[in-house]
Design an enzyme around this catalytic site. Sequence first.
Site, short mmCIF file in Angstrom:
data_model
loop_
_atom_site.label_atom_id
_atom_site.label_comp_id
_atom_site.label_asym_id
_atom_site.label_seq_id
_atom_site.Cartn_x
_atom_site.Cartn_y
_atom_site.Cartn_z
N TYR A 60 36.65 32.11 74.16
CA TYR A 60 37.61 33.23 74.49
C TYR A 60 38.26 33.09 76.13
O TYR A 60 38.94 33.40 76.14
CB TYR A 60 36.03 34.57 75.13
CG TYR A 60 36.56 35.55 75.76
CD1 TYR A 60 37.65 36.90 74.62
CD2 TYR A 60 36.02 35.79 76.45
CE1 TYR A 60 37.62 38.13 74.46
CE2 TYR A 60 36.40 37.06 77.43
CZ TYR A 60 37.38 38.49 76.13
OH TYR A 60 37.32 39.19 76.91
N SER A 61 37.30 32.06 76.84
CA SER A 61 38.26 31.56 78.11
C SER A 61 38.92 31.06 78.37
O SER A 61 40.46 31.05 78.54
CB SER A 61 36.71 31.67 79.01
OG SER A 61 36.55 30.00 78.49
N ALA B 33 40.78 30.91 75.24
CA ALA B 33 41.91 32.30 74.42
C ALA B 33 43.28 32.83 75.87
O ALA B 33 44.16 33.40 75.87
CB ALA B 33 41.41 33.28 73.73
P1 NAP Z 1 35.67 47.50 72.33
O1 NAP Z 1 35.19 48.34 73.00
O2 NAP Z 1 35.09 46.33 71.77
O3 NAP Z 1 37.09 47.71 71.72
C1 NAP Z 1 37.83 46.06 70.43
C2 NAP Z 1 39.25 47.07 70.06
O4 NAP Z 1 39.57 45.78 69.91
C3 NAP Z 1 38.90 48.11 68.53
O5 NAP Z 1 39.91 48.83 69.14
C4 NAP Z 1 38.78 47.37 67.63
O6 NAP Z 1 39.13 48.58 66.10
C5 NAP Z 1 39.87 46.62 68.37
N1 NAP Z 1 40.08 45.48 67.54
C6 NAP Z 1 38.65 43.77 67.35
N2 NAP Z 1 39.34 43.46 66.54
C7 NAP Z 1 40.34 43.22 66.03
C8 NAP Z 1 41.47 42.88 65.45
N3 NAP Z 1 41.04 41.87 64.35
N4 NAP Z 1 42.65 43.30 64.73
C9 NAP Z 1 43.23 44.35 65.56
N5 NAP Z 1 42.11 45.35 66.77
C10 NAP Z 1 41.49 44.25 66.46
O7 NAP Z 1 36.75 46.19 73.43
P2 NAP Z 1 36.81 46.22 74.61
O8 NAP Z 1 35.68 46.35 76.03
O9 NAP Z 1 37.42 47.67 74.79
O10 NAP Z 1 38.33 44.92 75.20
C11 NAP Z 1 39.46 45.43 75.13
C12 NAP Z 1 39.94 44.19 75.43
O11 NAP Z 1 39.97 43.84 77.19
C13 NAP Z 1 39.71 42.85 75.25
O12 NAP Z 1 40.99 41.90 74.80
C14 NAP Z 1 38.83 42.43 75.66
O13 NAP Z 1 39.04 41.05 75.85
C15 NAP Z 1 39.38 42.70 76.78
N6 NAP Z 1 38.12 42.35 78.20
C16 NAP Z 1 37.02 43.24 77.97
C17 NAP Z 1 36.42 43.44 79.27
C18 NAP Z 1 35.08 44.27 79.43
O14 NAP Z 1 33.80 44.32 79.80
N7 NAP Z 1 34.74 45.28 78.52
C19 NAP Z 1 36.21 42.30 80.25
C20 NAP Z 1 37.57 41.37 80.06
C21 NAP Z 1 38.52 42.15 79.07
P3 NAP Z 1 38.43 48.80 65.94
O15 NAP Z 1 37.68 50.13 66.42
O16 NAP Z 1 38.76 49.34 64.32
O17 NAP Z 1 37.41 47.50 65.43
#
Ligand code: NAP
Length: 244
Positions: A151-152, A154
Amino acid sequence: MTQERKVALVTGASRGIGAAIAQQLIQDGYFVVGTATSESGAEKISATFAENGAGRVLDVRDGAAIDALVTDIEQNFGSVMILVNNAGITKDNLLLRMSEDDWDDILNIHLKAVFRLSKRVLKGMTKARFGRIINISSVVAHFANPGQANYSAAKAGIEAFSRSLAKEMGSRQITVNCIAPGFIATEMTEQLSEDIRKKMSDQVALSRFGEPKDIANAVSFLASDKASYITGTVLHVNGGLYMA
Ligand code: NAP
Protein backbone atom coordinates in the site's frame (compact mmCIF):
# COMPACT_ATOMS: atom_id res chain seq x y z
CA MET A 1 -27.66 15.78 -22.25
CA THR A 2 -24.81 18.24 -21.88
CA GLN A 3 -24.33 19.73 -18.47
CA GLU A 4 -24.00 23.45 -17.77
CA ARG A 5 -22.13 22.44 -14.64
CA LYS A 6 -18.57 21.11 -14.73
CA VAL A 7 -18.50 17.31 -14.51
CA ALA A 8 -16.57 15.67 -11.69
CA LEU A 9 -15.80 11.95 -11.47
CA VAL A 10 -15.16 10.49 -8.02
CA THR A 11 -14.13 6.83 -7.78
CA GLY A 12 -15.22 4.87 -4.71
CA ALA A 13 -18.03 7.29 -3.86
CA SER A 14 -20.30 4.73 -2.18
CA ARG A 15 -18.95 5.31 1.33
CA GLY A 16 -16.19 6.78 3.46
CA ILE A 17 -13.99 9.53 2.10
CA GLY A 18 -15.29 9.24 -1.49
CA ALA A 19 -18.93 9.73 -0.41
CA ALA A 20 -17.96 12.89 1.53
CA ILE A 21 -15.95 14.22 -1.43
CA ALA A 22 -18.87 13.66 -3.80
CA GLN A 23 -21.31 15.44 -1.48
CA GLN A 24 -18.93 18.39 -1.10
CA LEU A 25 -18.42 18.71 -4.87
CA ILE A 26 -22.21 18.68 -5.35
CA GLN A 27 -22.48 21.50 -2.79
CA ASP A 28 -19.76 23.33 -4.74
CA GLY A 29 -21.97 23.18 -7.85
CA TYR A 30 -20.45 20.35 -9.87
CA PHE A 31 -22.36 17.54 -11.58
CA VAL A 32 -20.84 14.49 -9.90
CA VAL A 33 -20.53 10.95 -11.22
CA GLY A 34 -19.66 8.63 -8.34
CA THR A 35 -18.68 4.99 -8.65
CA ALA A 36 -19.27 1.84 -6.62
CA THR A 37 -18.23 -1.74 -7.31
CA SER A 38 -21.81 -3.11 -7.25
CA GLU A 39 -25.08 -2.33 -9.07
CA SER A 40 -26.82 -1.74 -5.74
CA GLY A 41 -24.07 0.68 -4.66
CA ALA A 42 -24.33 2.60 -7.95
CA GLU A 43 -28.14 2.76 -7.67
CA LYS A 44 -27.85 4.10 -4.14
CA ILE A 45 -25.46 6.82 -5.35
CA SER A 46 -27.88 7.79 -8.17
CA ALA A 47 -30.74 8.01 -5.67
CA THR A 48 -28.70 10.12 -3.23
CA PHE A 49 -27.29 12.52 -5.85
CA ALA A 50 -30.67 12.91 -7.64
CA GLU A 51 -30.41 15.64 -10.31
CA ASN A 52 -26.91 16.60 -9.13
CA GLY A 53 -25.16 13.53 -10.43
CA ALA A 54 -25.23 9.84 -11.21
CA GLY A 55 -23.93 6.55 -9.85
CA ARG A 56 -22.08 4.06 -12.01
CA VAL A 57 -20.48 0.66 -11.49
CA LEU A 58 -16.70 0.54 -11.78
CA ASP A 59 -13.97 -1.84 -10.75
CA VAL A 60 -10.86 0.29 -11.23
CA ARG A 61 -8.83 -2.87 -12.02
CA ASP A 62 -10.72 -3.17 -15.32
CA GLY A 63 -9.16 -1.01 -18.04
CA ALA A 64 -11.98 -1.62 -20.55
CA ALA A 65 -14.56 -0.63 -17.92
CA ILE A 66 -12.69 2.64 -17.25
CA ASP A 67 -12.73 3.44 -20.95
CA ALA A 68 -16.44 2.60 -21.26
CA LEU A 69 -17.36 4.62 -18.17
CA VAL A 70 -15.59 7.79 -19.33
CA THR A 71 -17.14 7.42 -22.82
CA ASP A 72 -20.58 7.07 -21.18
CA ILE A 73 -19.96 10.20 -19.07
CA GLU A 74 -18.74 12.20 -22.08
CA GLN A 75 -21.76 11.19 -24.17
CA ASN A 76 -24.36 11.76 -21.45
CA PHE A 77 -23.02 14.58 -19.29
CA GLY A 78 -19.89 16.12 -20.86
CA SER A 79 -16.12 15.76 -20.46
CA VAL A 80 -14.72 15.08 -17.02
CA MET A 81 -13.11 18.29 -15.77
CA ILE A 82 -12.43 17.16 -12.19
CA LEU A 83 -11.12 13.65 -11.58
CA VAL A 84 -10.80 12.43 -8.00
CA ASN A 85 -8.97 9.10 -7.81
CA ASN A 86 -10.18 7.92 -4.42
CA ALA A 87 -11.15 4.22 -4.70
CA GLY A 88 -8.97 1.95 -2.66
CA ILE A 89 -8.53 -0.93 -0.26
CA THR A 90 -5.76 -2.31 1.91
CA LYS A 91 -4.40 -5.86 2.03
CA ASP A 92 -1.95 -5.58 4.90
CA ASN A 93 0.58 -8.22 5.79
CA LEU A 94 4.24 -8.42 6.74
CA LEU A 95 6.28 -8.75 3.57
CA LEU A 96 7.45 -12.24 4.56
CA ARG A 97 3.81 -13.35 4.43
CA MET A 98 2.57 -11.11 1.61
CA SER A 99 1.40 -13.00 -1.47
CA GLU A 100 2.21 -11.81 -4.95
CA ASP A 101 -1.55 -11.51 -5.57
CA ASP A 102 -1.92 -9.10 -2.64
CA TRP A 103 0.99 -7.05 -3.97
CA ASP A 104 -0.46 -6.95 -7.51
CA ASP A 105 -4.00 -6.20 -6.38
CA ILE A 106 -2.97 -3.16 -4.33
CA LEU A 107 -0.69 -1.84 -7.07
CA ASN A 108 -3.49 -2.30 -9.63
CA ILE A 109 -6.28 -0.74 -7.55
CA HIS A 110 -4.21 2.25 -6.52
CA LEU A 111 -1.37 3.03 -8.91
CA LYS A 112 -2.41 1.47 -12.22
CA ALA A 113 -5.97 2.75 -11.92
CA VAL A 114 -4.68 6.30 -11.41
CA PHE A 115 -2.59 5.93 -14.57
CA ARG A 116 -5.54 4.58 -16.57
CA LEU A 117 -8.16 7.05 -15.36
CA SER A 118 -5.87 10.08 -15.66
CA LYS A 119 -4.85 9.12 -19.19
CA ARG A 120 -8.46 8.58 -20.24
CA VAL A 121 -9.74 11.98 -19.09
CA LEU A 122 -6.79 14.05 -20.35
CA LYS A 123 -8.11 14.42 -23.90
CA GLY A 124 -11.23 16.29 -22.76
CA MET A 125 -9.26 18.37 -20.29
CA THR A 126 -6.65 19.29 -22.90
CA LYS A 127 -9.39 20.40 -25.29
CA ALA A 128 -10.97 22.53 -22.55
CA ARG A 129 -7.59 23.95 -21.45
CA PHE A 130 -8.74 23.17 -17.90
CA GLY A 131 -8.57 20.21 -15.60
CA ARG A 132 -8.10 19.09 -12.03
CA ILE A 133 -6.74 15.66 -11.17
CA ILE A 134 -6.79 15.03 -7.44
CA ASN A 135 -5.32 11.77 -6.20
CA ILE A 136 -5.96 10.45 -2.72
CA SER A 137 -2.63 9.23 -1.43
CA SER A 138 -1.85 8.46 2.24
CA VAL A 139 0.39 9.54 5.06
CA VAL A 140 2.04 6.10 4.75
CA ALA A 141 3.68 7.22 1.53
CA HIS A 142 5.84 9.29 3.95
CA PHE A 143 5.49 7.69 7.37
CA ALA A 144 6.46 4.04 7.76
CA ASN A 145 3.77 1.55 8.75
CA PRO A 146 4.77 -2.12 9.07
CA GLY A 147 2.52 -4.48 7.12
CA GLN A 148 1.81 -1.96 4.39
CA ALA A 149 4.74 -2.37 1.97
CA ASN A 150 2.32 -2.87 -0.94
CA TYR A 151 0.00 0.00 0.00
CA SER A 152 2.73 2.51 0.86
CA ALA A 153 4.65 1.69 -2.35
CA ALA A 154 1.45 2.25 -4.38
CA LYS A 155 0.70 5.56 -2.64
CA ALA A 156 4.30 6.82 -3.01
CA GLY A 157 4.06 5.83 -6.68
CA ILE A 158 0.87 7.87 -7.07
CA GLU A 159 2.62 10.94 -5.66
CA ALA A 160 5.64 10.59 -8.00
CA PHE A 161 3.29 9.93 -10.95
CA SER A 162 1.33 13.08 -10.07
CA ARG A 163 4.44 15.27 -10.09
CA SER A 164 5.48 14.01 -13.54
CA LEU A 165 1.98 14.49 -14.93
CA ALA A 166 1.76 17.98 -13.40
CA LYS A 167 4.87 18.96 -15.40
CA GLU A 168 3.52 17.37 -18.59
CA MET A 169 0.09 19.03 -18.42
CA GLY A 170 0.79 22.38 -16.76
CA SER A 171 0.91 24.38 -19.98
CA ARG A 172 -2.71 23.25 -20.63
CA GLN A 173 -3.79 24.61 -17.21
CA ILE A 174 -4.44 21.10 -15.97
CA THR A 175 -3.33 20.72 -12.37
CA VAL A 176 -2.42 17.42 -10.74
CA ASN A 177 -2.20 17.20 -6.96
CA CYS A 178 -2.40 14.68 -4.15
CA ILE A 179 -4.03 14.72 -0.76
CA ALA A 180 -2.37 12.51 1.85
CA PRO A 181 -4.87 11.72 4.61
CA GLY A 182 -3.72 10.56 8.03
CA PHE A 183 -6.05 8.36 10.10
CA ILE A 184 -9.61 9.03 8.98
CA ALA A 185 -12.68 7.41 10.58
CA THR A 186 -14.10 5.16 7.82
CA GLU A 187 -14.79 1.44 7.37
CA MET A 188 -11.11 1.09 6.40
CA THR A 189 -9.98 2.11 9.92
CA GLU A 190 -13.03 0.67 11.75
CA GLN A 191 -11.57 -2.79 11.03
CA LEU A 192 -8.82 -2.02 13.60
CA SER A 193 -9.20 -2.94 17.29
CA GLU A 194 -10.08 -0.28 19.87
CA ASP A 195 -6.61 -0.67 21.37
CA ILE A 196 -4.82 -0.04 18.06
CA ARG A 197 -7.11 2.90 17.28
CA LYS A 198 -6.26 4.44 20.67
CA LYS A 199 -2.51 3.95 20.04
CA MET A 200 -2.92 5.54 16.61
CA SER A 201 -4.78 8.61 17.87
CA ASP A 202 -2.14 9.08 20.58
CA GLN A 203 0.37 9.74 17.77
CA VAL A 204 -1.76 12.54 16.29
CA ALA A 205 -1.06 16.11 17.47
CA LEU A 206 -4.81 16.82 17.49
CA SER A 207 -5.34 13.55 19.47
CA ARG A 208 -8.15 12.23 17.29
CA PHE A 209 -8.95 10.62 13.95
CA GLY A 210 -9.99 12.90 11.12
CA GLU A 211 -13.42 12.77 9.47
CA PRO A 212 -14.10 12.13 5.76
CA LYS A 213 -15.28 15.75 5.61
CA ASP A 214 -11.73 16.94 6.39
CA ILE A 215 -10.51 15.33 3.16
CA ALA A 216 -13.56 16.56 1.21
CA ASN A 217 -12.75 20.15 2.24
CA ALA A 218 -9.21 19.78 0.87
CA VAL A 219 -10.57 18.37 -2.42
CA SER A 220 -13.01 21.28 -2.63
CA PHE A 221 -10.10 23.71 -2.36
CA LEU A 222 -7.84 21.95 -4.89
CA ALA A 223 -10.72 21.72 -7.39
CA SER A 224 -11.55 25.42 -7.03
CA ASP A 225 -10.19 28.49 -8.79
CA LYS A 226 -8.49 29.38 -5.50
CA ALA A 227 -6.01 26.58 -6.19
CA SER A 228 -5.38 27.39 -9.86
CA TYR A 229 -1.66 28.05 -9.23
CA ILE A 230 -1.09 24.89 -7.20
CA THR A 231 0.14 21.81 -9.03
CA GLY A 232 2.42 18.85 -8.36
CA THR A 233 1.98 19.13 -4.62
CA VAL A 234 0.88 16.90 -1.76
CA LEU A 235 -1.53 18.40 0.73
CA HIS A 236 -1.15 16.63 4.08
CA VAL A 237 -4.40 16.34 6.05
CA ASN A 238 -3.36 14.34 9.10
CA GLY A 239 -4.00 16.36 12.27
CA GLY A 240 -0.24 16.67 12.85
CA LEU A 241 0.50 12.93 12.74
CA TYR A 242 3.27 13.62 10.26
CA MET A 243 4.75 17.05 9.59
CA ALA A 244 6.51 17.26 6.25
P1 NAP B 1 -13.60 2.79 2.37
O1 NAP B 1 -14.52 3.45 3.34
O2 NAP B 1 -13.19 1.38 2.62
O3 NAP B 1 -14.24 2.93 0.89
C1 NAP B 1 -13.55 2.40 -0.21
C2 NAP B 1 -14.21 2.82 -1.50
O4 NAP B 1 -13.45 2.31 -2.61
C3 NAP B 1 -15.63 2.27 -1.64
O5 NAP B 1 -16.41 3.21 -2.32
C4 NAP B 1 -15.40 1.02 -2.50
O6 NAP B 1 -16.55 0.67 -3.28
C5 NAP B 1 -14.30 1.51 -3.43
N1 NAP B 1 -13.53 0.41 -4.01
C6 NAP B 1 -12.92 -0.62 -3.38
N2 NAP B 1 -12.33 -1.43 -4.25
C7 NAP B 1 -12.58 -0.93 -5.49
C8 NAP B 1 -12.25 -1.33 -6.82
N3 NAP B 1 -11.55 -2.44 -7.09
N4 NAP B 1 -12.68 -0.56 -7.85
C9 NAP B 1 -13.40 0.57 -7.62
N5 NAP B 1 -13.76 0.99 -6.39
C10 NAP B 1 -13.34 0.24 -5.34
O7 NAP B 1 -12.21 3.57 2.22
P2 NAP B 1 -11.81 5.07 2.66
O8 NAP B 1 -11.23 4.99 4.02
O9 NAP B 1 -12.91 6.01 2.38
O10 NAP B 1 -10.58 5.32 1.65
C11 NAP B 1 -10.70 6.13 0.49
C12 NAP B 1 -9.31 6.47 -0.03
O11 NAP B 1 -8.57 7.15 1.00
C13 NAP B 1 -8.47 5.24 -0.40
O12 NAP B 1 -7.69 5.51 -1.54
C14 NAP B 1 -7.57 5.07 0.81
O13 NAP B 1 -6.38 4.39 0.48
C15 NAP B 1 -7.34 6.51 1.20
N6 NAP B 1 -6.93 6.71 2.60
C16 NAP B 1 -7.76 6.38 3.63
C17 NAP B 1 -7.32 6.60 4.94
C18 NAP B 1 -8.19 6.29 6.14
O14 NAP B 1 -7.68 6.42 7.27
N7 NAP B 1 -9.43 5.89 5.98
C19 NAP B 1 -6.06 7.15 5.17
C20 NAP B 1 -5.25 7.46 4.09
C21 NAP B 1 -5.70 7.25 2.81
P3 NAP B 1 -17.65 -0.40 -2.70
O15 NAP B 1 -18.45 0.33 -1.63
O16 NAP B 1 -18.46 -0.75 -3.87
O17 NAP B 1 -16.86 -1.54 -2.14
